[in-house]
Design an enzyme around this catalytic site. Sequence first.
Site, PDB file in Angstrom:
ATOM      1  N   GLN A  86       0.839  -1.208   0.000  1.00  0.00           N
ATOM      2  CA  GLN A  86       0.000   0.000   0.000  1.00  0.00           C
ATOM      3  C   GLN A  86       0.877   1.264   0.000  1.00  0.00           C
ATOM      4  OE1 GLN A  86      -3.206   0.681  -0.357  1.00  0.00           O
ATOM      5  NE2 GLN A  86      -3.770  -1.468  -0.678  1.00  0.00           N
ATOM      6  N   SER A  87       1.838   1.294  -0.887  1.00  0.00           N
ATOM      7  CA  SER A  87       2.802   2.399  -0.933  1.00  0.00           C
ATOM      8  C   SER A  87       2.176   3.682  -1.479  1.00  0.00           C
ATOM      9  CB  SER A  87       3.987   2.005  -1.819  1.00  0.00           C
ATOM     10  OG  SER A  87       4.801   3.114  -2.101  1.00  0.00           O
ATOM     11  N   ASN A  88       2.225   4.744  -0.674  1.00  0.00           N
ATOM     12  CA  ASN A  88       1.821   6.068  -1.161  1.00  0.00           C
ATOM     13  C   ASN A  88       2.796   6.569  -2.222  1.00  0.00           C
ATOM     14  OD1 ASN A  88      -0.336   6.279   0.769  1.00  0.00           O
ATOM     15  ND2 ASN A  88       1.198   6.762   2.320  1.00  0.00           N
TER      16      ASN A  88
END
Length: 342
Positions: A86-88
């Site tokens: 869930q990398s921004n």
Amino acid sequence: MSPLDNLDALGQRLAQMPRLPLAHLPTPLEPMDRLSAEIGGPRLWIKRDDCTGLSTGGNKARKLEFLMAEAVAHKADIVLTHGATQSNHARQTAAAAARLGLECHILLEDRTGFREAEYTDNGNVMLDRLHGATVEVRETGLDMNAELDVLAARLAAEGRTPYVIPGGGSNAIGALGYVNAVAELHAQARAMDLRIDHLVHATGSAGTQAGLAVGLAALGRPFPLLGIGVRAPQPRQEANVHALAVATAERLDLGCSVERADIVANCDYLGEGYGLPTPEAIAAIRLLAQTEGILLDPVYSAKGMAGLLDLCRNGTFTAGQNIVFLHTGGAAALFGYIRHFN
């Protein structure tokens, strides 16, 4: 030099760095009066880097202004990067590449072991693909920068021109975005006649805190900086940040140094590990949503805010102080963590 001279000099030096306008700047600096009243103690402010405007906003937009300028200068036709599921950073990199007409390929590392579709396919992952990026998944424990280098070498052998961005956009180029953020915040506070007693934020891949530390050193250290760690134990986190801050200061050649004592990370709020929400972080998300109408993310900003709230409640930060929280964005990740709110 006086603080004004320092601010002008810093702005002039940053203006010499290649940069593309990708973010909505300056981001707002706002009081959080309902939250302040709820917890008692200091007056809390928020620097809204969740409002940078690139694919729902977030701190990586500032870094990408400098990183993507270098990619374009190198005539890259594909951008490579990596991050957790869930990398921004991955989301905003994919958006920046789309805006500039470049391909983007992302390696996503499974750091949590979560297997639900809401986590592996929703939230930031959905947006990565919506922006046109291609995605590969890697198991945890690999050297992800080395994985990128192997991929870049293969693409180069095929005649492509890849540009590699490290995880979090955290190198001496990306960190320039947060040197600039300090200048912006300092100017805003001065225009508002606001005395900042402390700046607090979530620290992970090191680039945000490193850039902030360099900017503060260049301005004569007008206020102290505290990173709330979300990734590594304190000694390693502080060492990573300091090494990157030194490299960033050298790149800018400002004639100032970042001392080891400038880098402070409190890693007491990490919980079981990166990307694994704590009860305190979930409570912080609910509290900000219901007092200020502001959304935090479960990986970074919620743990940072949980740390800040605890430090207010235990008397570390006290009445009469003005504490600024830097909101690094990432609310899109909430949709990957639905089960933590049931």
